[in-house]
Structure formats: structure tokens, C-alpha cells
Design an enzyme around this catalytic site. Sequence first.
Site, PDB file in Angstrom:
ATOM      1  CB  SER A  61      -6.556   0.422  -1.611  1.00  0.00           C
ATOM      2  OG  SER A  61      -5.982   1.138  -0.537  1.00  0.00           O
ATOM      3  CE  LYS A  98      -3.121  -1.258   0.461  1.00  0.00           C
ATOM      4  NZ  LYS A  98      -3.173   0.122  -0.009  1.00  0.00           N
TER       5      LYS A  98
END
Length: 147
Positions: A61, A98
Amino acid sequence: MTIQLFGADIRTELELPYADNGIIAGFPSPAQDYMSETIDLNRDLIKHPASTFYGRVVGDSMSGEGITEGDILVIDKSIEPRNGDLAVCCLDGEFTLKRLRFGKSNNKLWLMPSNPRYSPIEVSGSDNFSVWGIVLYTIKANRRRRL
């Protein structure tokens, strides 16, 4: 994307030769044959030993930032998170890696992936959420596997 976590063991020292004049991405310098400086990665990468951990990346990701599966992260749990930090977060019992994006006007928090195949995650008040630590360094293998 998940993270495999490991404690940082700084009881040992390993001083490695260090090119203190920099690495030239062009023609090599003859002076590089005479490296006298050393660097100890434990000493230079870990400022808060009791709160520093290593994590191995699982997933893709954050591949848009060049962070790929197998990379090793140096994570410091003692650093206060700020907007734009790369963070290891715990969301509903699972770790995720993230970028943090705090809303300017609405006090919302978003967890931002860098791979367009993944959507940003809005953290709501009902989520079980914490910033577990801030990523200070990424260590990656640059030599590609032979097929």
C-alpha cells in the site's frame, strides 16, 4: 499492509567504513579508496533505544513512496505524530503503515496510502485507533533477485 515488529538490540557496536565525502553518482573519486571514518547504525539511527523498534513491511500500500514488501522500518514510539508523518498505526487491532493527514478545518484524521489501488482510510471516533510509532528510516534491499 501489515508490519512484523522486532525490538532494537543496541548492546553491540558494529562500526562500518563510511564515505564521509558522499557517494558520487557519476565518476568515482580516487579519494574513496582512503575511507577512514566509520558509522555505527545502532548509534546513528537509534536516538531513543527504549522506544525504538524495527518492522518488516508486508504488503504494497506504500509502494508509491518506494516502500515495498520486505523493507525494514526503524520506528520510534516516543515521537509525537505530526501531519504528513509516515506512521505505524493500530486500527481496530491491526497494524497498518500510512501517511497521517490531519484535516485543517474539520479535525478529521486520514490514513493515506501511496498506492492508487488502495483508498484513504478516515479514522472516526468509534474506531479503536492509535499511532503506534513514527517511521524514521526505511532500509531496503536494492539488489534484485536473480530469476
